[in-house]
Design an enzyme around this catalytic site. Structure first.
Site, PDB file in Angstrom:
ATOM      1  N   HIS A  17       9.940  45.374  14.845  1.00  0.00           N
ATOM      2  CA  HIS A  17      10.744  44.224  14.241  1.00  0.00           C
ATOM      3  C   HIS A  17      11.272  44.531  12.917  1.00  0.00           C
ATOM      4  CE1 HIS A  17      11.451  39.625  14.531  1.00  0.00           C
ATOM      5  NE2 HIS A  17      12.556  40.046  13.699  1.00  0.00           N
ATOM      6  N   LYS A  19       9.899  41.937  20.332  1.00  0.00           N
ATOM      7  CA  LYS A  19       9.676  42.721  19.070  1.00  0.00           C
ATOM      8  C   LYS A  19       8.317  42.660  18.740  1.00  0.00           C
ATOM      9  CE  LYS A  19      14.413  41.494  17.633  1.00  0.00           C
ATOM     10  NZ  LYS A  19      14.503  40.439  18.336  1.00  0.00           N
ATOM     11  N   ASP A  21      17.486  38.500  23.551  1.00  0.00           N
ATOM     12  CA  ASP A  21      16.844  39.084  22.503  1.00  0.00           C
ATOM     13  C   ASP A  21      15.620  38.193  22.140  1.00  0.00           C
ATOM     14  OD1 ASP A  21      16.663  41.446  20.614  1.00  0.00           O
ATOM     15  OD2 ASP A  21      16.851  39.544  19.187  1.00  0.00           O
ATOM     16  N   TYR A  29       9.523  34.960  16.592  1.00  0.00           N
ATOM     17  CA  TYR A  29      10.442  33.823  16.707  1.00  0.00           C
ATOM     18  C   TYR A  29       9.507  32.514  17.159  1.00  0.00           C
ATOM     19  CZ  TYR A  29      14.086  36.889  16.492  1.00  0.00           C
ATOM     20  OH  TYR A  29      14.689  37.797  16.272  1.00  0.00           O
TER      21      TYR A  29
END
Length: 314
Positions: free
Chosen positions: A114, A81, A47, A52
């Site tokens: 997200h 995402k 994931d 990030y």
């Protein structure tokens, strides 16, 4: 075996491994090592997220594993995402393509919005006004963004789409009008936040609930110190973490767990089924109810520091 469980997706063509490895990890080098260790331990579900800031490192780890023959691309379920600043339909394709390049893959298995909150479009991940308040974007609707994701599925480079950090009400809004229904909904869920109503809706509509913070992140109150969880762990000769994760998989959800320690990564994959009475004990015996991450109210993930993704596991 529970650790190899896969859950069919609504498109009928693919399935998602119930055990997922989350990649919000402090720095690129650590990310690369942790992803390599996760693939070696047996995880086949990664994931990721644009937000990030480490898709490059995840891509390098996957590339090395594919080149070594450790695992094949088709065996790894890759999720990433769309971040809040890219909700405008005209920004979605470029954001998606950038994630593909960083991850070094030709397609992703699942692409999630997200959060349902649109932020001011631009390069600043966390746009704030002079008072420190988030600058939202009123010029786009969640349905408008969803239509752009549906077009990605049409293109063939995105196998399935879904939502993250979404309330049941907003999920119902999307399901009601979607041409391509959400295949996955990723939300915080654990024995202290079981989300039974949301899970039931997902079951009715063929949506997989993917739980993040499946171990509560060690925050207070500490799920892994719960007397019910600890008693079951003692009885079945497993760790409290293994009990909480087995509960997640057995009740029909997929889940994410994150660690940078190879031994802990292996532990989190080494799951065994719990007795049915243990499942019932967790449902009936745990009275604590708490949400650790307020992202569904603001769109700002609580485990990502504002300065950048330097800690946490969300």
């Amino acid at each position: 075996m529970l650790r190899y469980k896969r859950i069919p997706l609504s498109d009928g063509a693919t399935s998602i491994p119930a055990l997922g490895f989350g990649t919000l990890i402090p720095d690129p080098a650590t990310t690369k090592r942790a992803v390599a260790a996760a693939l070696e331990a047996g995880f086949r579900h990664l994931d990721c997220a644009e937000r990030y800031g480490n898709e490059d490192a995840v891509g390098e780890a996957m590339r090395d594993a594919f080149a070594a023959g450790t695992v094949r691309r088709e065996d790894v379920f890759v999720t990433t995402k769309l971040w809040n600043t890219n909700h405008r339909p005209e920004r979605v394709l470029a954001a998606f393509q950038a994630s593909l390049r960083r991850l070094q893959v030709d397609y992703v298995d699942c692409y999630l919005i997200h959060t349902p909150f649109a932020f001011q479009p631009g390069d600043e991940n966390d746009p704030r006004d002079e008072h420190g308040e988030v600058i939202y974007d009123s010029g786009v609707s969640l349905i408008g963004t969803w239509r752009a994701l549906e077009a990605l599925v049409d293109s063939g480079r995105c196998r399935s789409i879904g939502l993250s950090d979404v309330t049941l009400e907003k999920l119902k809004d999307v399901v009601a009008v979607a041409r391509i229904k959400p295949a996955v909904v990723q939300v915080e869920s654990h024995p202290y936040l079981p989300e039974w109503e949301l899970l039931e809706f997902c079951r009715e509509h063929g949506i997989v609930l993917l739980a993040f913070a499946a171990l509560g992140h060690g925050m207070e109150p500490n799920l892994l110190e719960d007397p019910v969880i600890k008693a079951i762990a003692h009885r079945v000769n497993k760790t409290p973490a293994q009990v909480a994760l087995a509960w997640a998989a057995q009740r029909g959800t997929a889940f994410l767990t994150t660690s940078v320690t190879p031994s802990r990564i292996k532990e989190n994959f080494d799951l065994s089924e719990l007795p049915e009475d243990a499942m019932q004990q967790i449902r009936d015996g745990i009275k604590t109810n708490i949400r650790f991450n307020g992202v569904i109210e603001t769109g700002v993930p609580g485990f990502i520091p504002r300065a950048g993704p330097t800690q946490g596991s969300r």
